[in-house]
Design an enzyme around this catalytic site. Structure first.
Site, PDB file in Angstrom:
ATOM      1  N   HIS A  43       1.753   1.020 -13.024  1.00 16.99           N
ATOM      2  CA  HIS A  43       2.537  -0.162 -13.377  1.00 16.99           C
ATOM      3  C   HIS A  43       4.013   0.226 -13.410  1.00 16.99           C
ATOM      4  O   HIS A  43       4.361   1.269 -13.990  1.00 16.99           O
ATOM      5  CB  HIS A  43       2.088  -0.675 -14.755  1.00 16.99           C
ATOM      6  CG  HIS A  43       2.778  -1.937 -15.166  1.00 16.99           C
ATOM      7  ND1 HIS A  43       2.445  -3.175 -14.642  1.00 16.99           N
ATOM      8  CD2 HIS A  43       3.798  -2.159 -16.028  1.00 16.99           C
ATOM      9  CE1 HIS A  43       3.234  -4.098 -15.171  1.00 16.99           C
ATOM     10  NE2 HIS A  43       4.059  -3.512 -16.017  1.00 16.99           N
ATOM     11  N   GLU A  67      -9.822  -3.471 -20.823  1.00 15.23           N
ATOM     12  CA  GLU A  67      -9.852  -4.937 -20.722  1.00 15.23           C
ATOM     13  C   GLU A  67      -8.509  -5.564 -21.072  1.00 15.23           C
ATOM     14  O   GLU A  67      -8.269  -6.727 -20.767  1.00 15.23           O
ATOM     15  CB  GLU A  67     -10.974  -5.500 -21.596  1.00 15.23           C
ATOM     16  CG  GLU A  67     -12.335  -5.282 -20.955  1.00 15.23           C
ATOM     17  CD  GLU A  67     -13.475  -5.694 -21.849  1.00 15.23           C
ATOM     18  OE1 GLU A  67     -13.574  -6.896 -22.147  1.00 15.23           O
ATOM     19  OE2 GLU A  67     -14.255  -4.809 -22.251  1.00 15.23           O
ATOM     20  N   ARG A  81      -5.853  -8.344  -8.571  1.00 15.30           N
ATOM     21  CA  ARG A  81      -6.959  -9.131  -9.117  1.00 15.30           C
ATOM     22  C   ARG A  81      -7.251  -8.659 -10.537  1.00 15.30           C
ATOM     23  O   ARG A  81      -7.318  -7.454 -10.787  1.00 15.30           O
ATOM     24  CB  ARG A  81      -8.244  -8.934  -8.293  1.00 15.30           C
ATOM     25  CG  ARG A  81      -8.142  -9.301  -6.838  1.00 15.30           C
ATOM     26  CD  ARG A  81      -7.946 -10.769  -6.572  1.00 15.30           C
ATOM     27  NE  ARG A  81      -8.965 -11.608  -7.180  1.00 15.30           N
ATOM     28  CZ  ARG A  81      -8.837 -12.929  -7.324  1.00 15.30           C
ATOM     29  NH1 ARG A  81      -7.750 -13.538  -6.914  1.00 15.30           N
ATOM     30  NH2 ARG A  81      -9.792 -13.623  -7.875  1.00 15.30           N
ATOM     31  N   ILE A  82      -7.444  -9.615 -11.431  1.00 13.73           N
ATOM     32  CA  ILE A  82      -7.949  -9.292 -12.761  1.00 13.73           C
ATOM     33  C   ILE A  82      -9.434  -8.995 -12.589  1.00 13.73           C
ATOM     34  O   ILE A  82     -10.134  -9.720 -11.882  1.00 13.73           O
ATOM     35  CB  ILE A  82      -7.781 -10.496 -13.722  1.00 13.73           C
ATOM     36  CG1 ILE A  82      -6.321 -10.930 -13.780  1.00 13.73           C
ATOM     37  CG2 ILE A  82      -8.362 -10.183 -15.094  1.00 13.73           C
ATOM     38  CD1 ILE A  82      -5.453 -10.174 -14.723  1.00 13.73           C
ATOM     39  N   ALA A 125       9.709   6.874  -7.732  1.00 10.63           N
ATOM     40  CA  ALA A 125       9.105   7.663  -8.825  1.00 10.63           C
ATOM     41  C   ALA A 125       7.586   7.464  -8.852  1.00 10.63           C
ATOM     42  O   ALA A 125       6.835   8.404  -9.132  1.00 10.63           O
ATOM     43  CB  ALA A 125       9.729   7.254 -10.156  1.00 10.63           C
ATOM     44  N   GLU A 126       7.135   6.247  -8.554  1.00 10.59           N
ATOM     45  CA  GLU A 126       5.689   5.983  -8.520  1.00 10.59           C
ATOM     46  C   GLU A 126       4.997   6.905  -7.521  1.00 10.59           C
ATOM     47  O   GLU A 126       3.913   7.439  -7.787  1.00 10.59           O
ATOM     48  CB  GLU A 126       5.427   4.520  -8.124  1.00 10.59           C
ATOM     49  CG  GLU A 126       5.872   3.507  -9.149  1.00 10.59           C
ATOM     50  CD  GLU A 126       5.503   2.082  -8.732  1.00 10.59           C
ATOM     51  OE1 GLU A 126       4.375   1.864  -8.263  1.00 10.59           O
ATOM     52  OE2 GLU A 126       6.359   1.191  -8.872  1.00 10.59           O
ATOM     53  N   GLY A 185       0.777  -1.239   0.000  1.00 12.70           N
ATOM     54  CA  GLY A 185       0.000   0.000   0.000  1.00 12.70           C
ATOM     55  C   GLY A 185       0.805   1.284   0.000  1.00 12.70           C
ATOM     56  O   GLY A 185       0.293   2.340   0.386  1.00 12.70           O
ATOM     57  N   ARG A 230     -15.505 -14.309 -10.107  1.00 11.63           N
ATOM     58  CA  ARG A 230     -14.891 -12.990 -10.305  1.00 11.63           C
ATOM     59  C   ARG A 230     -15.977 -11.918 -10.360  1.00 11.63           C
ATOM     60  O   ARG A 230     -15.856 -10.845  -9.772  1.00 11.63           O
ATOM     61  CB  ARG A 230     -14.110 -13.040 -11.621  1.00 11.63           C
ATOM     62  CG  ARG A 230     -13.129 -11.933 -11.842  1.00 11.63           C
ATOM     63  CD  ARG A 230     -12.326 -12.160 -13.112  1.00 11.63           C
ATOM     64  NE  ARG A 230     -11.418 -13.294 -13.058  1.00 11.63           N
ATOM     65  CZ  ARG A 230     -10.276 -13.326 -12.356  1.00 11.63           C
ATOM     66  NH1 ARG A 230      -9.902 -12.284 -11.661  1.00 11.63           N
ATOM     67  NH2 ARG A 230      -9.508 -14.386 -12.362  1.00 11.63           N
TER      68      ARG A 230
HETATM   69  C1  GRF Z   1       3.826  -1.046  -7.315  1.00 13.40           C
HETATM   70  O1  GRF Z   1       5.112  -1.251  -7.844  1.00 13.40           O
HETATM   71  C2  GRF Z   1       2.819  -0.836  -8.424  1.00 13.40           C
HETATM   72  O2  GRF Z   1       3.340  -0.168  -9.521  1.00 13.40           O
HETATM   73  C3  GRF Z   1       2.459  -2.245  -8.806  1.00 13.40           C
HETATM   74  O3  GRF Z   1       2.446  -2.950  -7.595  1.00 13.40           O
HETATM   75  C4  GRF Z   1       3.287  -2.294  -6.641  1.00 13.40           C
HETATM   76  C5  GRF Z   1       2.443  -1.975  -5.463  1.00 13.40           C
HETATM   77  O4  GRF Z   1       3.180  -1.451  -4.388  1.00 13.40           O
HETATM   78  N1  GRF Z   1       1.211  -2.273  -9.524  1.00 13.40           N
HETATM   79  P1  GRF Z   1       2.430  -0.750  -3.188  1.00 13.40           P
HETATM   80  O5  GRF Z   1       1.447  -1.773  -2.644  1.00 13.40           O
HETATM   81  O6  GRF Z   1       1.739   0.463  -3.712  1.00 13.40           O
HETATM   82  O7  GRF Z   1       3.503  -0.435  -2.198  1.00 13.40           O
END
Ligand code: GRF
Length: 190
Positions: A113, A146, A95-96, A177-178, A16, A69
């Site tokens: 991502h 999708e 989850r898809i 960076a995220e 998280g 699902r």
């Molecule tokens: C991150 O690297 C995100 O890009 C990917 O899963 C990871 C989740 O990390 N989809 P967190 O749970 O936000 O720390």
């Protein structure tokens, strides 16, 4: 508080840390979105404990408690409706989703991502980047469609790949960076 702020649900499955970055960003009075709900499909996700500690509205919807699902997605959707959610931000949600859920939230659901899409979709993108020998990787925020990791790109951030990187060291650099990119991208969309 600004009454025009978009109501956002963050969907998580684990640590998280991106959720935390979004929550922190939304604490600014001039941020265009507020966190209306946090939903995890796992009760033991570390992100759930953090959100509870922050007294945020967090709910666990255990996918294993649903026969399909679609049934799981309907339960999540009902929760989002109850919370009056405008936008969904997937943040490490593993989850898809069913086609009907994706279609319902089309143009209103984001994912982050850890690669520069369209390169390295799917699992272990940092290892994929190292195996490919790229010298720059990064992260992408995109709308959810999708096609897995295939929706329209909202924003990207590039990160250098260092000599001797492991998937873990590259992941850590990309993650920093995220945490900057996701709040910016969500604000753009909101
Ligand atoms: C991150 O690297 C995100 O890009 C990917 O899963 C990871 C989740 O990390 N989809 P967190 O749970 O936000 O720390």
């Amino acid at each position: 508080m600004n009454g025009n702020r978009k109501r956002v649900a963050i969907l998580i499955s684990g640590r998280g840390s991106n959720m935390m970055a979004l929550v922190e960003a939304a604490r600014a009075a001039d941020y265009p979105a507020e966190i209306a709900a946090i939903v995890s499909n796992r009760a033991d996700a570390p992100g759930v404990a953090w959100a509870e500690g922050q007294r945020l509205p967090v709910a666990v919807v255990d996918h294993k408690a649903y026969p399909s699902r679609e049934a799981f997605d309907e339960a999540v959707d009902a929760l989002l409706a109850k919370a009056g959610v405008d936008l969904v931000a997937l943040a490490g949600f593993m989850r898809i989703q069913s086609a009907s859920f994706v279609r319902k939230w089309l143009g209103r659901q984001l994912n982050i991502h850890p690669s520069l899409l369209p390169a390295f979709k799917g699992l272990h993108p940092q290892k994929q980047a190292l195996d490919a020998g790229v010298k720059i990787s990064g992260c992408t925020v995109h709308f959810v469609t999708e096609e897995l990791d295939g929706g329209p790109i909202v924003a990207q951030s590039a990160v250098p790949v260092a000599e001797g990187d492991s998937p873990e060291s590259l992941a850590e650099r990309i993650l920093a960076a995220e945490h900057r990119l996701y709040p910016l991208a969500l604000a753009l969309v909101a």
